[in-house]
Structure formats: C-alpha cells, structure tokens
Design a protein around this motif. Structure first.
Motif, PDB file in Angstrom:
ATOM      1  N   ALA A  24     -62.340 -39.251 -43.401  1.00 22.23           N
ATOM      2  CA  ALA A  24     -62.727 -38.894 -44.766  1.00 22.23           C
ATOM      3  C   ALA A  24     -61.890 -39.607 -45.818  1.00 22.23           C
ATOM      4  CB  ALA A  24     -62.622 -37.391 -44.962  1.00 22.23           C
ATOM      5  N   LYS A  29     -61.719 -42.085 -52.869  1.00 27.57           N
ATOM      6  CA  LYS A  29     -61.654 -40.621 -52.816  1.00 27.57           C
ATOM      7  C   LYS A  29     -60.566 -40.080 -53.730  1.00 27.57           C
ATOM      8  CE  LYS A  29     -64.648 -39.886 -49.465  1.00 27.57           C
ATOM      9  NZ  LYS A  29     -65.539 -38.798 -49.186  1.00 27.57           N
ATOM     10  N   SER A  30     -60.906 -39.020 -54.436  1.00 28.22           N
ATOM     11  CA  SER A  30     -59.953 -38.327 -55.293  1.00 28.22           C
ATOM     12  C   SER A  30     -59.152 -37.355 -54.436  1.00 28.22           C
ATOM     13  CB  SER A  30     -60.711 -37.548 -56.372  1.00 28.22           C
ATOM     14  OG  SER A  30     -59.889 -36.566 -56.956  1.00 28.22           O
ATOM     15  N   GLU A  33     -60.293 -33.621 -56.103  1.00 28.73           N
ATOM     16  CA  GLU A  33     -61.712 -33.257 -56.049  1.00 28.73           C
ATOM     17  C   GLU A  33     -62.355 -33.512 -54.687  1.00 28.73           C
ATOM     18  OE1 GLU A  33     -63.715 -35.097 -59.341  1.00 28.73           O
ATOM     19  OE2 GLU A  33     -62.220 -34.349 -60.752  1.00 28.73           O
ATOM     20  N   ASP A  34     -62.112 -34.674 -54.107  1.00 21.31           N
ATOM     21  CA  ASP A  34     -62.774 -35.026 -52.851  1.00 21.31           C
ATOM     22  C   ASP A  34     -62.049 -34.508 -51.612  1.00 21.31           C
ATOM     23  OD1 ASP A  34     -64.786 -36.456 -54.229  1.00 21.31           O
ATOM     24  OD2 ASP A  34     -63.520 -38.241 -54.290  1.00 21.31           O
ATOM     25  N   LEU A  35     -60.708 -34.556 -51.645  1.00 24.75           N
ATOM     26  CA  LEU A  35     -59.938 -34.188 -50.462  1.00 24.75           C
ATOM     27  C   LEU A  35     -59.334 -32.786 -50.556  1.00 24.75           C
ATOM     28  CD1 LEU A  35     -58.176 -37.628 -49.833  1.00 24.75           C
ATOM     29  CD2 LEU A  35     -60.287 -36.749 -48.803  1.00 24.75           C
ATOM     30  N   GLY A  36     -59.434 -32.147 -51.723  1.00 21.73           N
ATOM     31  CA  GLY A  36     -58.966 -30.775 -51.888  1.00 21.73           C
ATOM     32  C   GLY A  36     -57.462 -30.603 -51.846  1.00 21.73           C
ATOM     33  N   THR A  67     -56.404 -41.065 -57.033  1.00 20.21           N
ATOM     34  CA  THR A  67     -57.253 -41.472 -55.900  1.00 20.21           C
ATOM     35  C   THR A  67     -56.384 -42.065 -54.792  1.00 20.21           C
ATOM     36  OG1 THR A  67     -57.598 -43.737 -56.683  1.00 20.21           O
ATOM     37  CG2 THR A  67     -59.160 -42.058 -57.456  1.00 20.21           C
TER      38      THR A  67
END
Length: 90
Positions: A24, A29-30, A33-36, A67
């Motif tokens: 992932a 990726k943020s 937001e994306d990786l939590g 990111t």
C-alpha cells in the motif's frame, strides 16, 4: 542507496511500526489520509527511519512530510550528502 531501495526500506519501516501493508506504500500516498498515520505514530516512524537509514530528521523537516514522496525526497538528499565532520581545532 537507490530510490527503489529507499522506498522498500521506508515501506518496511511503515509495515513494522504502523502495521501498514507494504504493497500500500506508494510515493503519492498521504501519511494521514491514505495510510491513517497520526502524529504520534509519525514520530515513531521517523525514529525508526532514522535508525534504518542512519540519518537525523530535524523536527521542522519531518513535520512537513505529508506524503511518502516527501519522506523519500528527504532520505534521498540525506543519503547523498557526506556525513558532517566537525572542523579540527588546534
């Protein structure tokens, strides 16, 4: 280290520290937001990345990592620079 090696190492750190699936982890990726990844976990990620890559990430730098690519750019620049050696005194 190549960028691919840095990315693989960072993915390993994120997997170990934050339980993120390594597949992932991608440059766009943020972290939040994306990786939590919250701010406390980000501190743990930075400490583990410092150990993994042998670099020191100043607080004002890692606070700008939004990111995965931000972190990779920093690591790539840090890996290229020779280690600082203090001047010799007489």
């Amino acid at each position: 280290m190549t960028r691919d090696e840095l990315a693989a190492g960072l993915a390993e750190v994120l997997g170990t520290v934050a339980g993120i699936d390594r597949a992932a982890v991608a440059p766009g990726k943020s972290f939040a937001e994306d990786l939590g990844i919250d701010s406390l976990t980000m501190v743990e990620v930075v400490v583990a990345a410092e150990d993994r890559f042998g670099v020191l990430v100043p607080d004002d730098e890692w606070a700008r990592f939004t990111t995965v690519d931000d972190a990779l750019r920093f690591l790539a620049q840090s890996a290229v620079a020779p280690p600082w050696t203090p001047p010799r005194t007489r």
